[in-house]
Design an enzyme around this catalytic site. Structure first.
Site, PDB file in Angstrom:
ATOM      1  N   CYS A   1       0.852  -1.177   0.000  1.00  0.00           N
ATOM      2  CA  CYS A   1       0.000   0.000   0.000  1.00  0.00           C
ATOM      3  C   CYS A   1       0.884   1.220   0.000  1.00  0.00           C
ATOM      4  O   CYS A   1       2.095   1.132   0.091  1.00  0.00           O
ATOM      5  CB  CYS A   1      -0.854   0.012   1.269  1.00  0.00           C
ATOM      6  SG  CYS A   1      -1.677  -1.539   1.593  1.00  0.00           S
TER       7      CYS A   1
ATOM      8  N   ARG B   1       0.973   2.028  -5.980  1.00  0.00           N
ATOM      9  CA  ARG B   1       1.203   0.989  -4.973  1.00  0.00           C
ATOM     10  C   ARG B   1      -0.068   0.227  -4.641  1.00  0.00           C
ATOM     11  O   ARG B   1      -0.037  -0.736  -3.860  1.00  0.00           O
ATOM     12  CB  ARG B   1       1.763   1.614  -3.696  1.00  0.00           C
ATOM     13  CG  ARG B   1       3.022   2.418  -3.917  1.00  0.00           C
ATOM     14  CD  ARG B   1       3.454   3.099  -2.643  1.00  0.00           C
ATOM     15  NE  ARG B   1       3.944   2.133  -1.675  1.00  0.00           N
ATOM     16  CZ  ARG B   1       5.184   1.702  -1.597  1.00  0.00           C
ATOM     17  NH1 ARG B   1       6.085   2.159  -2.438  1.00  0.00           N
ATOM     18  NH2 ARG B   1       5.551   0.824  -0.703  1.00  0.00           N
TER      19      ARG B   1
ATOM     20  N   ASN C   1       1.547  -0.077   5.814  1.00  0.00           N
ATOM     21  CA  ASN C   1       1.980  -0.764   4.604  1.00  0.00           C
ATOM     22  C   ASN C   1       2.869  -1.920   5.037  1.00  0.00           C
ATOM     23  O   ASN C   1       3.830  -1.716   5.776  1.00  0.00           O
ATOM     24  CB  ASN C   1       2.765   0.182   3.694  1.00  0.00           C
ATOM     25  CG  ASN C   1       3.448  -0.558   2.559  1.00  0.00           C
ATOM     26  OD1 ASN C   1       2.898  -1.516   2.026  1.00  0.00           O
ATOM     27  ND2 ASN C   1       4.640  -0.136   2.195  1.00  0.00           N
ATOM     28  N   GLY C   2       2.536  -3.129   4.583  1.00  0.00           N
ATOM     29  CA  GLY C   2       3.313  -4.306   4.961  1.00  0.00           C
ATOM     30  C   GLY C   2       2.359  -5.440   5.306  1.00  0.00           C
ATOM     31  O   GLY C   2       1.188  -5.410   4.926  1.00  0.00           O
TER      32      GLY C   2
ATOM     33  N   GLU D   1       6.941 -12.815 -22.076  1.00  0.00           N
ATOM     34  CA  GLU D   1       6.649 -11.439 -21.669  1.00  0.00           C
ATOM     35  C   GLU D   1       5.393 -10.916 -22.381  1.00  0.00           C
ATOM     36  O   GLU D   1       4.568 -10.230 -21.764  1.00  0.00           O
ATOM     37  CB  GLU D   1       7.864 -10.548 -21.943  1.00  0.00           C
ATOM     38  CG  GLU D   1       7.683  -9.072 -21.640  1.00  0.00           C
ATOM     39  CD  GLU D   1       7.288  -8.747 -20.193  1.00  0.00           C
ATOM     40  OE1 GLU D   1       7.329  -9.625 -19.335  1.00  0.00           O
ATOM     41  OE2 GLU D   1       6.920  -7.580 -19.956  1.00  0.00           O
TER      42      GLU D   1
ATOM     43  N   LYS E   1       2.060  -9.591 -20.429  1.00  0.00           N
ATOM     44  CA  LYS E   1       1.461  -8.274 -20.703  1.00  0.00           C
ATOM     45  C   LYS E   1      -0.018  -8.441 -21.019  1.00  0.00           C
ATOM     46  O   LYS E   1      -0.863  -7.746 -20.482  1.00  0.00           O
ATOM     47  CB  LYS E   1       2.124  -7.589 -21.907  1.00  0.00           C
ATOM     48  CG  LYS E   1       3.428  -6.903 -21.756  1.00  0.00           C
ATOM     49  CD  LYS E   1       3.516  -5.780 -20.800  1.00  0.00           C
ATOM     50  CE  LYS E   1       3.712  -6.272 -19.412  1.00  0.00           C
ATOM     51  NZ  LYS E   1       4.989  -6.296 -18.854  1.00  0.00           N
TER      52      LYS E   1
ATOM     53  N   HIS F   1       3.322 -31.354 -26.702  1.00  0.00           N
ATOM     54  CA  HIS F   1       3.397 -32.261 -25.553  1.00  0.00           C
ATOM     55  C   HIS F   1       2.261 -32.031 -24.562  1.00  0.00           C
ATOM     56  O   HIS F   1       2.377 -32.418 -23.395  1.00  0.00           O
ATOM     57  CB  HIS F   1       4.763 -32.129 -24.873  1.00  0.00           C
ATOM     58  CG  HIS F   1       5.889 -32.543 -25.772  1.00  0.00           C
ATOM     59  ND1 HIS F   1       6.093 -33.842 -26.156  1.00  0.00           N
ATOM     60  CD2 HIS F   1       6.833 -31.805 -26.416  1.00  0.00           C
ATOM     61  CE1 HIS F   1       7.129 -33.909 -26.970  1.00  0.00           C
ATOM     62  NE2 HIS F   1       7.591 -32.682 -27.149  1.00  0.00           N
TER      63      HIS F   1
ATOM     64  N   LYS G   1       1.716  -1.575  -8.860  1.00  0.00           N
ATOM     65  CA  LYS G   1       2.995  -1.409  -9.552  1.00  0.00           C
ATOM     66  C   LYS G   1       4.138  -2.029  -8.766  1.00  0.00           C
ATOM     67  O   LYS G   1       5.065  -2.599  -9.339  1.00  0.00           O
ATOM     68  CB  LYS G   1       3.251   0.091  -9.758  1.00  0.00           C
ATOM     69  CG  LYS G   1       4.518   0.411 -10.526  1.00  0.00           C
ATOM     70  CD  LYS G   1       4.356   0.047 -11.975  1.00  0.00           C
ATOM     71  CE  LYS G   1       5.599   0.306 -12.793  1.00  0.00           C
ATOM     72  NZ  LYS G   1       5.589  -0.506 -14.032  1.00  0.00           N
TER      73      LYS G   1
HETATM   74  O1  M6R Z   1       9.507  -3.626  -9.448  1.00  0.00           O
HETATM   75  P1  M6R Z   1       9.856  -5.005  -9.952  1.00  0.00           P
HETATM   76  O2  M6R Z   1      10.518  -4.976 -11.291  1.00  0.00           O
HETATM   77  O3  M6R Z   1      10.647  -5.794  -8.961  1.00  0.00           O
HETATM   78  O4  M6R Z   1       8.458  -5.721 -10.129  1.00  0.00           O
HETATM   79  C1  M6R Z   1       8.396  -7.070 -10.495  1.00  0.00           C
HETATM   80  C2  M6R Z   1       7.014  -7.452 -10.952  1.00  0.00           C
HETATM   81  O5  M6R Z   1       6.085  -7.211  -9.927  1.00  0.00           O
HETATM   82  C3  M6R Z   1       6.580  -6.672 -12.190  1.00  0.00           C
HETATM   83  O6  M6R Z   1       7.471  -6.846 -13.235  1.00  0.00           O
HETATM   84  C4  M6R Z   1       5.190  -7.136 -12.660  1.00  0.00           C
HETATM   85  O7  M6R Z   1       5.263  -8.442 -13.126  1.00  0.00           O
HETATM   86  C5  M6R Z   1       4.640  -6.202 -13.733  1.00  0.00           C
HETATM   87  N1  M6R Z   1       3.289  -5.854 -13.425  1.00  0.00           N
HETATM   88  C6  M6R Z   1       4.639  -6.789 -15.085  1.00  0.00           C
HETATM   89  O8  M6R Z   1       4.131  -5.924 -16.042  1.00  0.00           O
END
Ligand code: M6R
Length: 587
Positions: free
Chosen positions: A2, A27, A94-95, A460, A464, A483, A582
């Site tokens: 958070c 966050r 937060n935590g 990746e 996404k 497989h 994020k």
């Molecule tokens: O801040 P970080 O790069 O350590 O975050 C890692 C993942 O949480 C982050 O890459 C997440 O997978 C993204 N939402 C992907 O788009």
């Protein structure tokens, strides 16, 4: 995980808290709330984003705390929103309080009532229990009972004009100037003429006329950190979403990296440490983990150094064999990902040399590793990582190119210098995926396939797509489909193949033939124009060539664009996908 904020000063706290909370929404945005001291405690909470917080206009006080939540314990409801209040205390957290159940049972046995399902509410109860006129003393006693991680800001109705803070394994910074502030990160409260003091684990603070800092033993002095004020919160500048803007920024970000000079001149310790390493391990999560997988191809193919890539949340509990002469590279955009931090701490504790590859250079991860290489992507707001991935690749590929050069394999650094221009061309041709959107928008599942470095791009691209469209999606090695996963392919299933390796092209095309024969709609991202005309394809985007190993830096771009346009077509806000945040600062 958070965001928390606090303000005490001469101005009305409520609007200032709301402004800072907006900057912390990366966050989490499951719920929001503020508490202000005005006579007693005035509290407002809402489910969803900070902008949903209503009727704060009547909150007159000049001392308050706020919270924007990413739900861990209990759903994203108003009832579970912070601040949590019990009698004289309001708390934002937060935590994760790992022992909250036993603490809650203890409080309930005293007849105390709880209203939320959160782990955090127990902190307000403990504060009330331990408070006997000494706010800091009560907070210290409370924290001594907590297991887990916390950044805490506490108000007490008997202490007007005071905020008490504690930090353990969750970030918290104090700002002094134009009032006294606290927040989970610096940009939320950074301002000209404001001195910034990050708290360390185990530290406390009392905010009022100024800020007083305390360790477990007593008062301590802290020095403010330097900060480049030009790094403010970015604006959308005409773009509908940050994600689309951040994709457009990729060429400029790659140009800014200047990584070869960076590694050789500015970080000789990293270069020499890696050159002496018998083995490299990369630890990371999510997109950063995929950057690690791409780096492995480069370390092994170009520099012939063995490399293992492990998801940080697995590494930290796997009792890994950490050999002498090993370098552990922790990759993270935020530098605050709890699992990646724990993995790096473990590796360092076992004697490995640790290198952080981070976008946020004053992050926890950057501080704990032996060296920190900046990826210089600039602030990334959209939850889906885009430009930070390309920038991470630039730094990691540069490390591999530097190692290769030390072994007499030259020329890779020059190839990397061309990447900004090639990325600009790729963003332009990548727009071609807009014609594909109709085939994805209602798909029941989507698959991304490739081999070698193309498989990393597929992983990746799949991540996404799933995180911002909510479509079930997987990335597979092209040779592995048959497989098992082939059983899931039916008439119209969209499959995106990534094909940049001449060496493996025919092999990947075998998989294209196989899925096409079973009714799939196949789309191709390729740097080999001759395959774009294959009759099996519903669509193809031809990207510039940059060599097999470095190709994910370009091939991922049309995949990022595809996810973005499908998300928008499905009516989703790609910047704020549900259930995500994020920065994941909890386990
Ligand atoms: O801040 P970080 O790069 O350590 O975050 C890692 C993942 O949480 C982050 O890459 C997440 O997978 C993204 N939402 C992907 O788009």
């Amino acid at each position: 995980m958070c965001g928390i904020v606090g303000y005490v000063g001469k101005k009305r706290a409520a609007p200032l808290l709301l402004g800072a909370l907006k900057k912390l929404e990366y966050r989490g945005y499951d719920s929001a709330g503020i508490a202000v001291l005005c006579g007693g405690l005035a509290v407002r909470k809402c489910a969803g984003e900070v902008s949903n917080l209503r009727s704060t206009a009547s909150m007159e006080g000049t001392c308050g705390i706020g919270h924007t939540r990413w739900a861990t314990h209990g759903g994203p409801t108003e009832r579970n929103a912070h601040p949590h209040v019990w009698k004289r205390f309001a708390v934002v957290h937060n935590g994760i309080i790992e022992n909250y159940q036993s603490l809650r049972a203890e409080c309930e046995a005293r007849g105390e009532e709880f209203y939320s399902e959160t782990d955090s509410e127990v902190v307000a109860h403990l504060m009330e229990f331990y408070y006997a006129g000494d706010l800091l003393g009560a907070l210290k006693e409370t924290c001594a009972r907590l297991k887990g991680s916390y950044a805490l800001a506490v108000l007490c109705s008997e202490r007007p004009g005071t905020i008490a803070l504690a930090r353990y394994k969750s970030p918290l910074v104090v700002g002094v100037g134009g009032g006294v502030w606290c927040a989970s990160d610096i940009p939320a409260i950074a301002a000209k003429d404001r001195a910034l003091y990050p708290l360390a684990d185990g530290e406390f603070a009392l905010l009022g006329d100024g800020a007083q800092f305390y360790g477990r033993e007593g008062r301590i002095e802290k020095q403010p950190v330097g900060r480049d004020m030009s790094e403010s919160i970015p604006l959308k500048r005409g773009y509908r979403h940050f994600m689309r803007k951040e994709i457009d920024e990729i060429p400029a970000v790659l140009a800014k990296c200047r990584p070869c000079a960076l590694v050789s001149a500015s970080f000789p310790g990293v270069r020499d440490g890696l050159a002496a390493s018998s083995h490299i391990t990369v630890v990371a999560c999510g997109t950063a983990y995929h950057a690690g997988l791409a780096a492995r191809c480069a370390f092994e193919t170009l520099a012939r150094v063995p490399c293992t890539v492990t998801v940080a949340s697995e590494y930290r509990y796997a009792d890994p064999v950490i050999g002498e002469g090993e370098t552990v590279i922790a990759v993270s955009q935020s530098g605050e990902t709890a699992d990646t931090i724990a993995a790096a701490e473990l590796a360092r504790g076992c004697g490995a040399r640790t290198v952080a590859v981070v976008n946020v250079t004053d992050s926890t991860l950057a501080g704990l590793c032996d060296d920190a290489l900046p990826v210089s992507a600039g602030r990334e707001i959209a939850v889906a990582a885009t430009k930070s991935f390309n920038a991470q690749l630039m730094v990691l590929y540069t490390l591999a190119a530097t190692l290769a050069e030390a072994k007499g394999r030259r020329g890779y650094g020059d190839l990397l210098k061309e990447m900004p221009e090639l990325a600009a061309q790729t963003v332009s041709v990548g727009e071609g995926v807009r014609a594909w959107v109709a085939y994805f928008v209602s798909a029941s599942s989507v698959y991304f396939i490739g081999r070698g470095a193309d498989y990393v791009a597929a992983l990746e691209g799949s991540l996404k797509l799933k995180e911002i469209t909510y479509l079930p999606s997987e990335g597979y090695p092209a040779g592995e489909l048959k497989h098992g996963t082939l059983a899931l392919v039916e008439e119209g299933t969209p499959i995106v193949a990534v094909l940049t390796s001449e060496r493996l092209a025919e092999k990947t095309m075998n998989a294209v033939h196989e899925v096409y024969a079973r009714g799939a709609r196949v789309f191709l991202i390729t740097s080999l124009a001759e395959y774009a005309a294959s009759k099996e394809l519903t669509g193809a985007v031809v990207i510039p060539q940059c060599g097999e190993v470095f190709s994910p830096m370009l091939s991922v771009i049309p995949l990022q664009l595809l996810a973005y346009y499908v998300s928008v077509a499905r009516g989703i806000d790609p910047d704020k996908p549900r259930n995500l945040a994020k920065s994941v600062t909890v386990e």
